[in-house]
Design an enzyme around this catalytic site. Structure first.
Site, PDB file in Angstrom:
ATOM      1  N   GLN A 136       1.068  -1.250  -0.026  1.00  0.00           N
ATOM      2  CA  GLN A 136       0.006  -0.044  -0.111  1.00  0.00           C
ATOM      3  C   GLN A 136       0.859   1.652  -0.279  1.00  0.00           C
ATOM      4  O   GLN A 136       1.832   1.294   0.837  1.00  0.00           O
ATOM      5  CB  GLN A 136      -1.304  -0.216   1.316  1.00  0.00           C
ATOM      6  CG  GLN A 136      -1.561   0.942   1.615  1.00  0.00           C
ATOM      7  CD  GLN A 136      -2.718   1.252   2.305  1.00  0.00           C
ATOM      8  OE1 GLN A 136      -1.856   1.734   3.651  1.00  0.00           O
ATOM      9  NE2 GLN A 136      -4.195   0.764   2.609  1.00  0.00           N
ATOM     10  N   TYR A 172      -6.661  11.294   4.596  1.00  0.00           N
ATOM     11  CA  TYR A 172      -4.360  11.395   3.531  1.00  0.00           C
ATOM     12  C   TYR A 172      -4.932  12.215   2.658  1.00  0.00           C
ATOM     13  O   TYR A 172      -5.968  12.554   2.479  1.00  0.00           O
ATOM     14  CB  TYR A 172      -4.305   9.543   3.808  1.00  0.00           C
ATOM     15  CG  TYR A 172      -3.947   9.363   4.670  1.00  0.00           C
ATOM     16  CD1 TYR A 172      -4.311   9.314   6.191  1.00  0.00           C
ATOM     17  CD2 TYR A 172      -2.599   8.502   4.860  1.00  0.00           C
ATOM     18  CE1 TYR A 172      -3.571   8.710   6.990  1.00  0.00           C
ATOM     19  CE2 TYR A 172      -1.471   7.903   5.814  1.00  0.00           C
ATOM     20  CZ  TYR A 172      -2.264   7.673   6.938  1.00  0.00           C
ATOM     21  OH  TYR A 172      -2.131   7.275   7.830  1.00  0.00           O
ATOM     22  N   ARG A 191      -7.721   2.289  -1.709  1.00  0.00           N
ATOM     23  CA  ARG A 191      -9.015   2.128  -0.810  1.00  0.00           C
ATOM     24  C   ARG A 191      -9.715   4.253  -0.412  1.00  0.00           C
ATOM     25  O   ARG A 191      -8.924   5.110  -0.850  1.00  0.00           O
ATOM     26  CB  ARG A 191      -7.972   1.923   0.947  1.00  0.00           C
ATOM     27  CG  ARG A 191      -8.297   2.535   1.969  1.00  0.00           C
ATOM     28  CD  ARG A 191      -7.739   2.186   2.739  1.00  0.00           C
ATOM     29  NE  ARG A 191      -7.492   0.780   3.080  1.00  0.00           N
ATOM     30  CZ  ARG A 191      -7.612  -0.413   3.920  1.00  0.00           C
ATOM     31  NH1 ARG A 191      -7.633  -0.106   5.188  1.00  0.00           N
ATOM     32  NH2 ARG A 191      -6.996  -1.884   4.028  1.00  0.00           N
TER      33      ARG A 191
END
Length: 181
Positions: free
Chosen positions: A22, A104, A152
């Site tokens: 990731q 994020y 995600r």
């Protein structure tokens, strides 16, 4: 890359398990204490650093106000994601996932709560998606087609005026067209 290649080679001696990586950018949530240490923003004396985001909207009370990424900054972020994906592609990995959730950087561009820009990267849903779409296109160009590329995402922001499930379904459709599996 070299250290991870050595680790993967050691794992492959014992297993052909699916492995993934990731990658992300913590954006306005960067410069933070570890959860075990309080999970808040680092102060300057603790080694805190400047944070960046789509707009000058802090993550919350007590958190630093991020610097708004300019065009050169947006290009550096996109290019860094692509360069990281290219390094990952040289490894024996099965999946690459982009982190676009939990406040994020990529999520903060998608969300009207944190993205208050009035340029080509803000305002409309299409504009707020522009950086993420450009990153997906760039990453897909260097990530092998036979390997999964995912992202995600938050399904919704859980605040008035934020992303909702319908927004996220539209985002997923656009990113699928851009190359996410």
């Amino acid at each position: 890359e070299q250290a991870l290649a050595r680790l993967i080679a050691r794992l492959r001696v014992f297993s052909r398990a699916m492995l993934g990586l990731q990658i992300g950018h913590s954006g306005r949530k960067a410069s933070a204490l570890l959860p075990v240490d309080g999970n808040g923003p680092l102060t300057e004396d603790q080694g805190g650093w400047p944070v960046y985001g789509p707009s000058a909207v802090s993550f919350g009370d007590g958190w630093p106000v991020p610097g708004e990424l300019d065009v050169a900054g947006l290009e550096r972020v996109r290019d860094a994601f692509v360069a990281t994906a290219a390094r990952a592609a040289r490894l024996d990995l099965n999946l690459l996932e982009l982190h676009g959730a939990h406040g994020y950087l990529l999520h903060s561009f998608l969300s009207p709560v944190s993205n208050r820009r009035r340029d080509a990267h803000g305002g409309t849903a299409e504009n707020r998606l522009r950086l993420v779409r450009d990153i997906v296109i760039g990453v897909r160009a260097v990530w092998p087609a036979e390997r999964a590329l995912g992202i995600r995402l938050n399904a919704q922001d859980w605040v008035a005026g934020g992303l909702d499930l319908a927004d996220t379904i539209a985002i997923v459709a656009t990113l699928k067209e851009a190359g996410c599996d």
